[in-house]
Design a protein around this motif. Structure first.
Motif, PDB file in Angstrom:
ATOM      1  N   ASN A 103      -5.464  11.463  -1.898  1.00 44.31           N
ATOM      2  CA  ASN A 103      -4.469  12.256  -1.178  1.00 44.31           C
ATOM      3  C   ASN A 103      -4.797  13.730  -1.222  1.00 44.31           C
ATOM      4  O   ASN A 103      -4.672  14.436  -0.219  1.00 44.31           O
ATOM      5  CB  ASN A 103      -3.086  12.044  -1.798  1.00 44.31           C
ATOM      6  N   SER A 156     -12.551   2.273   3.596  1.00 47.72           N
ATOM      7  CA  SER A 156     -11.110   2.130   3.821  1.00 47.72           C
ATOM      8  C   SER A 156     -10.487   1.186   2.825  1.00 47.72           C
ATOM      9  O   SER A 156      -9.485   1.504   2.175  1.00 47.72           O
ATOM     10  CB  SER A 156     -10.846   1.584   5.231  1.00 47.72           C
ATOM     11  N   ALA A 163      -4.612   5.453  -2.300  1.00 44.26           N
ATOM     12  CA  ALA A 163      -3.814   6.511  -1.685  1.00 44.26           C
ATOM     13  C   ALA A 163      -2.388   6.033  -1.439  1.00 44.26           C
ATOM     14  O   ALA A 163      -1.432   6.788  -1.577  1.00 44.26           O
ATOM     15  CB  ALA A 163      -4.461   6.953  -0.370  1.00 44.26           C
ATOM     16  N   PRO A 166       1.950   4.063  -4.287  1.00 47.16           N
ATOM     17  CA  PRO A 166       3.394   3.892  -4.465  1.00 47.16           C
ATOM     18  C   PRO A 166       3.996   2.882  -3.485  1.00 47.16           C
ATOM     19  O   PRO A 166       4.882   2.125  -3.866  1.00 47.16           O
ATOM     20  CB  PRO A 166       3.969   5.294  -4.235  1.00 47.16           C
TER      21      PRO A 166
ATOM     22  N   PHE B 100      -0.936  13.350  11.314  1.00 51.78           N
ATOM     23  CA  PHE B 100      -0.551  13.847   9.991  1.00 51.78           C
ATOM     24  C   PHE B 100       0.332  12.863   9.238  1.00 51.78           C
ATOM     25  O   PHE B 100       0.572  13.024   8.046  1.00 51.78           O
ATOM     26  CB  PHE B 100       0.186  15.177  10.097  1.00 51.78           C
ATOM     27  N   ASN B 103      -0.918  10.899   5.745  1.00 46.09           N
ATOM     28  CA  ASN B 103      -0.980  11.798   4.599  1.00 46.09           C
ATOM     29  C   ASN B 103       0.406  12.210   4.145  1.00 46.09           C
ATOM     30  O   ASN B 103       0.702  12.244   2.952  1.00 46.09           O
ATOM     31  CB  ASN B 103      -1.774  13.059   4.949  1.00 46.09           C
ATOM     32  N   ILE B 105       3.248  10.690   4.458  1.00 46.63           N
ATOM     33  CA  ILE B 105       3.949   9.607   3.764  1.00 46.63           C
ATOM     34  C   ILE B 105       3.345   9.367   2.382  1.00 46.63           C
ATOM     35  O   ILE B 105       4.061   9.255   1.391  1.00 46.63           O
ATOM     36  CB  ILE B 105       3.927   8.327   4.609  1.00 46.63           C
ATOM     37  N   PHE B 106       2.036   9.305   2.310  1.00 48.76           N
ATOM     38  CA  PHE B 106       1.384   9.154   1.010  1.00 48.76           C
ATOM     39  C   PHE B 106       1.878  10.211   0.032  1.00 48.76           C
ATOM     40  O   PHE B 106       2.297   9.913  -1.087  1.00 48.76           O
ATOM     41  CB  PHE B 106      -0.135   9.310   1.135  1.00 48.76           C
ATOM     42  N   ASN B 107       1.835  11.457   0.453  1.00 47.24           N
ATOM     43  CA  ASN B 107       2.174  12.574  -0.421  1.00 47.24           C
ATOM     44  C   ASN B 107       3.575  12.500  -0.945  1.00 47.24           C
ATOM     45  O   ASN B 107       3.803  12.591  -2.140  1.00 47.24           O
ATOM     46  CB  ASN B 107       2.059  13.881   0.350  1.00 47.24           C
ATOM     47  N   LEU B 109       5.687  10.188  -0.967  1.00 47.18           N
ATOM     48  CA  LEU B 109       6.001   9.006  -1.748  1.00 47.18           C
ATOM     49  C   LEU B 109       5.351   9.066  -3.128  1.00 47.18           C
ATOM     50  O   LEU B 109       5.882   8.524  -4.106  1.00 47.18           O
ATOM     51  CB  LEU B 109       5.532   7.763  -0.989  1.00 47.18           C
ATOM     52  N   THR B 110       4.219   9.744  -3.204  1.00 53.43           N
ATOM     53  CA  THR B 110       3.582   9.927  -4.506  1.00 53.43           C
ATOM     54  C   THR B 110       4.415  10.892  -5.346  1.00 53.43           C
ATOM     55  O   THR B 110       4.609  10.688  -6.538  1.00 53.43           O
ATOM     56  CB  THR B 110       2.165  10.497  -4.327  1.00 53.43           C
ATOM     57  N   PRO B 113       8.339   8.521  -5.962  1.00 48.51           N
ATOM     58  CA  PRO B 113       8.211   7.111  -5.593  1.00 48.51           C
ATOM     59  C   PRO B 113       9.548   6.381  -5.490  1.00 48.51           C
ATOM     60  O   PRO B 113       9.675   5.425  -4.736  1.00 48.51           O
ATOM     61  CB  PRO B 113       7.387   6.517  -6.739  1.00 48.51           C
ATOM     62  N   ILE B 116      11.441   5.228  -2.007  1.00 45.24           N
ATOM     63  CA  ILE B 116      11.385   3.958  -1.289  1.00 45.24           C
ATOM     64  C   ILE B 116      12.450   3.029  -1.832  1.00 45.24           C
ATOM     65  O   ILE B 116      13.247   2.480  -1.087  1.00 45.24           O
ATOM     66  CB  ILE B 116      10.047   3.212  -1.490  1.00 45.24           C
ATOM     67  N   ILE B 159      -5.455   2.608   8.968  1.00 37.77           N
ATOM     68  CA  ILE B 159      -4.859   3.888   8.564  1.00 37.77           C
ATOM     69  C   ILE B 159      -5.866   4.853   7.949  1.00 37.77           C
ATOM     70  O   ILE B 159      -5.849   6.044   8.246  1.00 37.77           O
ATOM     71  CB  ILE B 159      -3.684   3.651   7.593  1.00 37.77           C
ATOM     72  N   PHE B 160      -6.736   4.340   7.103  1.00 32.52           N
ATOM     73  CA  PHE B 160      -7.658   5.243   6.414  1.00 32.52           C
ATOM     74  C   PHE B 160      -8.424   6.203   7.329  1.00 32.52           C
ATOM     75  O   PHE B 160      -8.469   7.411   7.075  1.00 32.52           O
ATOM     76  CB  PHE B 160      -8.647   4.475   5.541  1.00 32.52           C
ATOM     77  N   ALA B 163      -6.170   9.043   8.187  1.00 35.06           N
ATOM     78  CA  ALA B 163      -5.880   9.940   7.064  1.00 35.06           C
ATOM     79  C   ALA B 163      -7.101  10.789   6.730  1.00 35.06           C
ATOM     80  O   ALA B 163      -6.979  11.956   6.376  1.00 35.06           O
ATOM     81  CB  ALA B 163      -5.443   9.129   5.843  1.00 35.06           C
TER      82      ALA B 163
END
Lengths: 204, 204
Positions: A103, A156, A163, A166, B100, B103, B105-107, B109-110, B113, B116, B159-160, B163
């Motif tokens: 990330n 990927s 990534a 969570p 965007f 990234n 969502i990853f961020n 949620l990290t 957490p 969710i 997705i990868f 991102a």
DNA sequence: GTAGGGTTTAACCAAGTGGTTAATGCAAAT
DNA sequence: ATTTGCATTAACCACTTGGTTAAACCCTAC
């Protein structure tokens, strides 16, 4: 004494690395970096003049390390299968120990894409160095697949689940950290099997 | 008038969505959101009491939309092959328009957490709803593959590369935006082919 | 010991941050 | 025309932020 100096600088670099990776450039606080390094905030500015300078220093080192590791794995003169196994296993191990890394890299590179371009001028990393060999190798082993697709598919499947940790941990494993970790370990084999199975369909 | 109110609120939501997704919670500025919405900063606090409240409102809506879209695709009572084609094509289209989003969502949620977990209580989205059917379907069609691996592999490959757009665009396509976009369009087919090819190896 | 130079710190600063407040605008109801 | 109540704004505030400065603190060399 240059001994002590190195120590302080390293403490700063280590703390900065942690904080930047966890919080990103925008979310990182100089005060927190100083605290984690166990020093006064002014010392940060004494060693690295500004937050941006400090960030660039850390970021460059990370990018270099990742690039070199990638290069090493890809350059081994081994079969596609062994390359695949090496890549998947090594990267899952490294990323499980640094789960924030993907990330972080995505973000900061999205924020400032020129960073790669600017940086790879100085570094001795040349994408074609590991890209062309793979292309030749796929052709030599009679796999009629686009090497770009192939490579990105593999990467990927390794990086995404880290990534998206969570999400996967919560939705697939109902929050069970151990189940998630076990799953990721099993993926070292399952990804290889999946990819090799796919490759069969591309054999000429 | 409730008409005008809706308009303002929508303008805010739209601007906030843009800024939050581009910059993340930490990087977003209330002033910038106000500017993009063409209103005074105080109005933000009039409609949404705080930055955090505004963020949660926007974030929840995004998560809902993504979840529902995912649910819809997965619930169609069609073959695995068609489900696969639908998923890959739809998601690539959506994400190419919102590069965007992953990234972001990853961020977030990290960073938090529990979001969710807290959120899925209220929402009518139940992971097992689309997860179990896939499992049954794979079994029914005699594919002896772990459904979790299968699903995550497919999602990863979609997705990868979005991102990691800046990296791929720069390293694989030497900065050529058009080449990257064309590549992603082709992936709609190439991913399907790759996955179907892999599945062959799991047929009992 | 003490002079000198790099290291470390406390105190401070200007700018930017999210958030509040009190006043103004404005449209409908009276 | 006046009142009423929500929408909108300018001015302001407390606090955090990255960054500066000048003094204190070591070591080492003389």
């Amino acid at each position: 004494m240059t001994e002590k100096e190195k120590l302080t600088e390293d403490k700063i670099a280590e703390a900065a690395r942690e904080v930047f990776i966890e919080k990103g450039m925008a979310g990182a606080r100089m005060q927190e970096i100083a605290d984690r390094a166990g020093i006064n905030k002014s010392l940060l500015h004494y060693y690295f003049r500004s937050k941006e300078k400090l960030f660039n220093f850390i970021f460059s080192k990370i990018i270099d390390r990742v690039g070199i590791m990638f290069q090493n794995i890809m350059q081994e003169g081994v079969s596609i299968e062994d390359k695949l196994k090496g890549f998947v296993s090594t990267y899952i191990d490294v990323l499980m120990k640094n789960p924030f890394l993907p990330n972080f890299i995505f973000n900061e590179l999205t924020r400032n894409p020129e960073a790669i371009f600017d940086h790879y001028k100085n570094a001795n990393i040349e994408p074609s160095k590991f890209f062309k060999p793979l292309e030749n190798q796929l052709a030599a082993e009679k796999y009629n697949i686009n090497p770009q697709d192939f490579m990105i598919n593999v990467i990927s499947m390794v990086i995404f689940p880290i990534a998206a940790k969570p999400i996967i941990k919560q939705i697939v494993f109902e929050g069970d950290e151990k189940a998630y970790k076990a799953f990721m370990q099993l993926r070292k084999e399952s990804i290889v099997k999946f990819v090799l199975s796919a490759l069969e369909g591309y054999k000429e």
